[in-house]
Design a protein around this motif. Sequence first.
Motif, PDB file in Angstrom:
ATOM      1  N   GLY A 128      38.166 -89.300  32.505  1.00  0.00           N
ATOM      2  CA  GLY A 128      39.281 -88.029  32.599  1.00  0.00           C
ATOM      3  C   GLY A 128      39.584 -87.687  34.005  1.00  0.00           C
ATOM      4  O   GLY A 128      38.776 -87.983  35.170  1.00  0.00           O
ATOM      5  N   HIS A 129      40.651 -86.867  34.356  1.00  0.00           N
ATOM      6  CA  HIS A 129      40.822 -86.299  35.963  1.00  0.00           C
ATOM      7  C   HIS A 129      39.572 -85.556  36.350  1.00  0.00           C
ATOM      8  O   HIS A 129      39.007 -84.859  35.617  1.00  0.00           O
ATOM      9  N   ILE A 130      39.503 -85.616  37.701  1.00  0.00           N
ATOM     10  CA  ILE A 130      38.437 -84.795  38.359  1.00  0.00           C
ATOM     11  C   ILE A 130      38.280 -83.461  37.822  1.00  0.00           C
ATOM     12  O   ILE A 130      37.115 -82.774  37.825  1.00  0.00           O
ATOM     13  N   ASP A 131      39.538 -82.881  37.808  1.00  0.00           N
ATOM     14  CA  ASP A 131      39.733 -81.473  37.525  1.00  0.00           C
ATOM     15  C   ASP A 131      39.830 -81.170  36.042  1.00  0.00           C
ATOM     16  O   ASP A 131      40.858 -81.677  35.486  1.00  0.00           O
ATOM     17  N   SER A 132      38.719 -80.854  35.233  1.00  0.00           N
ATOM     18  CA  SER A 132      38.933 -80.892  33.967  1.00  0.00           C
ATOM     19  C   SER A 132      39.972 -79.829  33.393  1.00  0.00           C
ATOM     20  O   SER A 132      40.532 -80.092  32.137  1.00  0.00           O
ATOM     21  N   ALA A 133      40.621 -78.815  34.222  1.00  0.00           N
ATOM     22  CA  ALA A 133      41.735 -78.422  33.764  1.00  0.00           C
ATOM     23  C   ALA A 133      42.974 -79.326  33.604  1.00  0.00           C
ATOM     24  O   ALA A 133      43.869 -79.207  32.826  1.00  0.00           O
ATOM     25  N   GLU A 134      42.958 -80.282  34.320  1.00  0.00           N
ATOM     26  CA  GLU A 134      43.927 -81.324  34.360  1.00  0.00           C
ATOM     27  C   GLU A 134      43.650 -82.804  33.580  1.00  0.00           C
ATOM     28  O   GLU A 134      44.597 -83.513  33.599  1.00  0.00           O
ATOM     29  N   ALA A 135      42.441 -82.702  32.868  1.00  0.00           N
ATOM     30  CA  ALA A 135      42.021 -83.932  32.233  1.00  0.00           C
ATOM     31  C   ALA A 135      42.917 -84.144  30.848  1.00  0.00           C
ATOM     32  O   ALA A 135      42.952 -82.865  30.271  1.00  0.00           O
ATOM     33  N   ALA A 136      43.069 -85.212  30.449  1.00  0.00           N
ATOM     34  CA  ALA A 136      43.921 -85.734  29.176  1.00  0.00           C
ATOM     35  C   ALA A 136      42.784 -85.162  28.058  1.00  0.00           C
ATOM     36  O   ALA A 136      41.701 -85.262  28.099  1.00  0.00           O
ATOM     37  N   PRO A 137      43.487 -84.751  26.842  1.00  0.00           N
ATOM     38  CA  PRO A 137      42.846 -84.452  25.708  1.00  0.00           C
ATOM     39  C   PRO A 137      41.851 -85.753  25.246  1.00  0.00           C
ATOM     40  O   PRO A 137      42.367 -86.655  25.299  1.00  0.00           O
ATOM     41  N   GLY A 138      40.528 -85.529  24.955  1.00  0.00           N
ATOM     42  CA  GLY A 138      39.839 -86.514  24.438  1.00  0.00           C
ATOM     43  C   GLY A 138      38.884 -87.267  25.320  1.00  0.00           C
ATOM     44  O   GLY A 138      37.942 -87.948  25.268  1.00  0.00           O
ATOM     45  N   THR A 139      39.356 -86.968  26.988  1.00  0.00           N
ATOM     46  CA  THR A 139      38.401 -87.527  27.766  1.00  0.00           C
ATOM     47  C   THR A 139      37.281 -86.475  27.835  1.00  0.00           C
ATOM     48  O   THR A 139      36.996 -85.270  27.521  1.00  0.00           O
ATOM     49  N   ILE A 140      36.154 -87.086  28.369  1.00  0.00           N
ATOM     50  CA  ILE A 140      34.881 -86.380  28.704  1.00  0.00           C
ATOM     51  C   ILE A 140      35.068 -84.787  29.343  1.00  0.00           C
ATOM     52  O   ILE A 140      34.487 -84.156  28.953  1.00  0.00           O
ATOM     53  N   ARG A 141      35.799 -85.006  30.505  1.00  0.00           N
ATOM     54  CA  ARG A 141      35.875 -83.914  31.438  1.00  0.00           C
ATOM     55  C   ARG A 141      36.782 -82.795  30.459  1.00  0.00           C
ATOM     56  O   ARG A 141      36.500 -81.995  30.705  1.00  0.00           O
ATOM     57  N   GLU A 142      37.588 -83.236  29.766  1.00  0.00           N
ATOM     58  CA  GLU A 142      38.637 -82.280  29.252  1.00  0.00           C
ATOM     59  C   GLU A 142      37.518 -81.563  27.947  1.00  0.00           C
ATOM     60  O   GLU A 142      37.696 -80.352  27.863  1.00  0.00           O
ATOM     61  N   ASP A 143      36.932 -82.397  27.259  1.00  0.00           N
ATOM     62  CA  ASP A 143      36.254 -81.885  26.132  1.00  0.00           C
ATOM     63  C   ASP A 143      34.884 -81.084  26.524  1.00  0.00           C
ATOM     64  O   ASP A 143      34.507 -80.106  25.828  1.00  0.00           O
ATOM     65  N   VAL A 144      34.120 -81.704  27.580  1.00  0.00           N
ATOM     66  CA  VAL A 144      32.662 -80.980  27.836  1.00  0.00           C
ATOM     67  C   VAL A 144      32.656 -80.464  29.196  1.00  0.00           C
ATOM     68  O   VAL A 144      31.653 -79.626  29.434  1.00  0.00           O
ATOM     69  N   SER A 145      33.184 -80.823  30.381  1.00  0.00           N
ATOM     70  CA  SER A 145      33.114 -80.193  31.675  1.00  0.00           C
ATOM     71  C   SER A 145      33.457 -78.657  31.733  1.00  0.00           C
ATOM     72  O   SER A 145      34.742 -78.324  31.345  1.00  0.00           O
ATOM     73  N   ILE A 146      32.846 -78.112  32.479  1.00  0.00           N
ATOM     74  CA  ILE A 146      32.842 -76.509  32.593  1.00  0.00           C
ATOM     75  C   ILE A 146      32.985 -76.441  34.175  1.00  0.00           C
ATOM     76  O   ILE A 146      33.457 -75.150  34.720  1.00  0.00           O
TER      77      ILE A 146
END
Length: 92
Positions: free
Chosen positions: A54-72
């Motif tokens: 997912g996108h480097i910024d978890s706030a902009e990552a698509a649903p279902g990507t690792i960053r969107e799901d678990v990155s803080i």
Amino acid sequence: MKMLKAPERVLAEHYHDLQRKPFYPTIISYMTSGPVAMVSDRPKVVCSSRVIIGHIDSAEAAPGTIREDVSIHISRIIHTDSVEGAQREIQL
């Protein structure tokens, strides 16, 4: 998959450009806290893994990507973004 716990000397070389930044000690502490590396030899692995990560910024990552799901935090999950970067990191 081979999981590795990187020694501080390896991380110091990897993050050499960040050594003067105020957050450097935090990065080293976090990166020495557990396994940090995975290497794959699949074709186009950087490109395909970026889609899953997912996108480097978890706030902009698509649903279902690792960053969107678990990155803080932007620096707390996966960051290799090129074959050249991966080759350098693998050598470390």
